[in-house]
Design a protein around this motif. Sequence first.
Motif, PDB file in Angstrom:
ATOM      1  N   TRP A   1      35.857  33.274  43.565  1.00 48.01           N
ATOM      2  CA  TRP A   1      35.904  33.965  42.764  1.00 48.01           C
ATOM      3  C   TRP A   1      36.907  34.280  41.956  1.00 48.01           C
ATOM      4  O   TRP A   1      37.174  34.896  40.666  1.00 48.01           O
ATOM      5  N   LEU A   2      38.264  35.298  43.078  1.00 50.97           N
ATOM      6  CA  LEU A   2      39.758  35.720  42.021  1.00 50.97           C
ATOM      7  C   LEU A   2      39.653  34.134  41.242  1.00 50.97           C
ATOM      8  O   LEU A   2      40.814  34.775  39.859  1.00 50.97           O
ATOM      9  N   GLU A   3      40.467  33.118  41.832  1.00 49.53           N
ATOM     10  CA  GLU A   3      40.116  31.948  41.002  1.00 49.53           C
ATOM     11  C   GLU A   3      39.747  31.776  39.754  1.00 49.53           C
ATOM     12  O   GLU A   3      40.638  31.123  37.990  1.00 49.53           O
ATOM     13  N   SER A   4      39.186  32.445  39.782  1.00 49.34           N
ATOM     14  CA  SER A   4      37.441  32.324  37.751  1.00 49.34           C
ATOM     15  C   SER A   4      38.054  32.459  37.429  1.00 49.34           C
ATOM     16  O   SER A   4      37.939  33.035  36.315  1.00 49.34           O
ATOM     17  N   LYS A   5      38.630  34.166  37.914  1.00 53.54           N
ATOM     18  CA  LYS A   5      38.492  35.560  37.001  1.00 53.54           C
ATOM     19  C   LYS A   5      39.627  35.131  36.464  1.00 53.54           C
ATOM     20  O   LYS A   5      40.289  35.377  35.329  1.00 53.54           O
ATOM     21  N   ARG A   6      40.616  34.283  37.165  1.00 46.15           N
ATOM     22  CA  ARG A   6      41.992  34.224  36.810  1.00 46.15           C
ATOM     23  C   ARG A   6      42.247  33.690  35.810  1.00 46.15           C
ATOM     24  O   ARG A   6      42.607  33.527  34.608  1.00 46.15           O
ATOM     25  N   LEU A   7      41.056  32.174  36.058  1.00 46.80           N
ATOM     26  CA  LEU A   7      41.577  31.373  34.743  1.00 46.80           C
ATOM     27  C   LEU A   7      40.042  32.286  33.564  1.00 46.80           C
ATOM     28  O   LEU A   7      40.532  31.971  32.352  1.00 46.80           O
ATOM     29  N   ASP A   8      40.034  33.040  33.745  1.00 44.44           N
ATOM     30  CA  ASP A   8      39.077  33.985  32.752  1.00 44.44           C
ATOM     31  C   ASP A   8      39.941  34.690  31.960  1.00 44.44           C
ATOM     32  O   ASP A   8      39.743  35.025  30.301  1.00 44.44           O
ATOM     33  N   GLN A   9      40.701  35.191  32.298  1.00 44.01           N
ATOM     34  CA  GLN A   9      41.154  36.327  31.738  1.00 44.01           C
ATOM     35  C   GLN A   9      42.291  34.919  31.355  1.00 44.01           C
ATOM     36  O   GLN A   9      42.782  35.445  29.760  1.00 44.01           O
ATOM     37  N   GLU A  10      43.115  33.966  31.429  1.00 49.16           N
ATOM     38  CA  GLU A  10      43.949  33.569  31.053  1.00 49.16           C
ATOM     39  C   GLU A  10      43.520  32.793  30.053  1.00 49.16           C
ATOM     40  O   GLU A  10      43.608  32.700  28.857  1.00 49.16           O
ATOM     41  N   ALA A  11      42.135  32.538  29.604  1.00 48.37           N
ATOM     42  CA  ALA A  11      41.302  31.967  28.717  1.00 48.37           C
ATOM     43  C   ALA A  11      41.345  32.968  27.698  1.00 48.37           C
ATOM     44  O   ALA A  11      41.692  32.686  26.237  1.00 48.37           O
ATOM     45  N   ALA A  12      40.813  34.140  28.186  1.00 46.26           N
ATOM     46  CA  ALA A  12      40.870  35.379  27.219  1.00 46.26           C
ATOM     47  C   ALA A  12      42.022  35.743  26.125  1.00 46.26           C
ATOM     48  O   ALA A  12      42.231  35.906  24.656  1.00 46.26           O
ATOM     49  N   LEU A  13      43.133  35.348  27.048  1.00 43.66           N
ATOM     50  CA  LEU A  13      44.106  35.816  26.436  1.00 43.66           C
ATOM     51  C   LEU A  13      45.087  34.748  25.749  1.00 43.66           C
ATOM     52  O   LEU A  13      45.434  34.565  24.567  1.00 43.66           O
ATOM     53  N   ARG A  14      44.297  33.499  25.865  1.00 44.70           N
ATOM     54  CA  ARG A  14      44.528  32.334  25.298  1.00 44.70           C
ATOM     55  C   ARG A  14      43.904  32.818  23.583  1.00 44.70           C
ATOM     56  O   ARG A  14      44.746  32.537  22.916  1.00 44.70           O
ATOM     57  N   ASP A  15      42.736  33.128  23.852  1.00 44.78           N
ATOM     58  CA  ASP A  15      41.880  33.202  22.781  1.00 44.78           C
ATOM     59  C   ASP A  15      42.805  34.124  21.948  1.00 44.78           C
ATOM     60  O   ASP A  15      42.516  34.038  20.691  1.00 44.78           O
ATOM     61  N   ALA A  16      42.514  35.759  22.422  1.00 39.70           N
ATOM     62  CA  ALA A  16      43.949  36.109  22.000  1.00 39.70           C
ATOM     63  C   ALA A  16      44.935  35.859  20.642  1.00 39.70           C
ATOM     64  O   ALA A  16      45.117  36.062  19.763  1.00 39.70           O
ATOM     65  N   THR A  17      45.702  34.777  21.785  1.00 42.14           N
ATOM     66  CA  THR A  17      46.789  34.164  21.826  1.00 42.14           C
ATOM     67  C   THR A  17      46.428  33.825  19.908  1.00 42.14           C
ATOM     68  O   THR A  17      47.376  33.791  18.870  1.00 42.14           O
ATOM     69  N   LEU A  18      45.660  32.943  20.407  1.00 39.01           N
ATOM     70  CA  LEU A  18      45.451  31.849  19.446  1.00 39.01           C
ATOM     71  C   LEU A  18      45.153  32.852  18.296  1.00 39.01           C
ATOM     72  O   LEU A  18      44.819  32.652  16.931  1.00 39.01           O
ATOM     73  N   ALA A  19      43.798  33.669  18.085  1.00 39.74           N
ATOM     74  CA  ALA A  19      43.210  34.554  17.272  1.00 39.74           C
ATOM     75  C   ALA A  19      44.607  35.395  16.182  1.00 39.74           C
ATOM     76  O   ALA A  19      44.482  35.229  15.391  1.00 39.74           O
ATOM     77  N   SER A  20      45.201  35.880  16.924  1.00 34.60           N
ATOM     78  CA  SER A  20      46.804  36.991  16.409  1.00 34.60           C
ATOM     79  C   SER A  20      48.237  35.573  15.016  1.00 34.60           C
ATOM     80  O   SER A  20      48.133  35.521  14.794  1.00 34.60           O
ATOM     81  N   GLN A  21      47.376  34.120  16.372  1.00 31.62           N
ATOM     82  CA  GLN A  21      48.157  33.044  15.387  1.00 31.62           C
ATOM     83  C   GLN A  21      47.573  32.569  13.989  1.00 31.62           C
ATOM     84  O   GLN A  21      47.950  32.429  13.129  1.00 31.62           O
ATOM     85  N   ALA A  22      45.625  33.227  14.359  1.00 30.32           N
ATOM     86  CA  ALA A  22      45.698  32.739  12.805  1.00 30.32           C
ATOM     87  C   ALA A  22      45.809  33.469  12.163  1.00 30.32           C
ATOM     88  O   ALA A  22      46.243  32.903  10.743  1.00 30.32           O
TER      89      ALA A  22
END
Length: 125
Positions: free
Chosen positions: A40-61
């Motif tokens: 569950w913690l690993e899933s949370k970590r991956l979710d946070q990484e995905a959210a950060l990646r999405d935010a980064t991509l949105a900022s880059q766009a």
Amino acid sequence: MNEFVEIRWKEFEKLGERAVRQNLATHIYGEENVRFAREWLESKRLDQEAALRDATLASQAEANAIARDAASEASRAADAASRTAEAAESANKRATIAIVISIISAIATISIAIYGLLSVAKHVS
């Protein structure tokens, strides 16, 4: 994911990451729940990484869009500057022509005045 795992994950969700980590550190969970908690913690970590990646991509766009707009504005400004330079060059040419005509006119006027004076002087003498 089976129903048992879903129930465990819902319990972990209610507790929150901090409490689940604390429970793992204090060995409150049995062997099976330790595995579920880590997953569950690993899933949370991956979710946070995905959210950060999405935010980064949105900022880059957004940054790319701003850069495109700035480049477009710069291009328009360069075009306007070029047109202004062409207009100034044209005005300078016309001014030069006007100066040349004025000089020729002044020379003609002076020549006529000198000729007139010489004619008067010739008649007087």
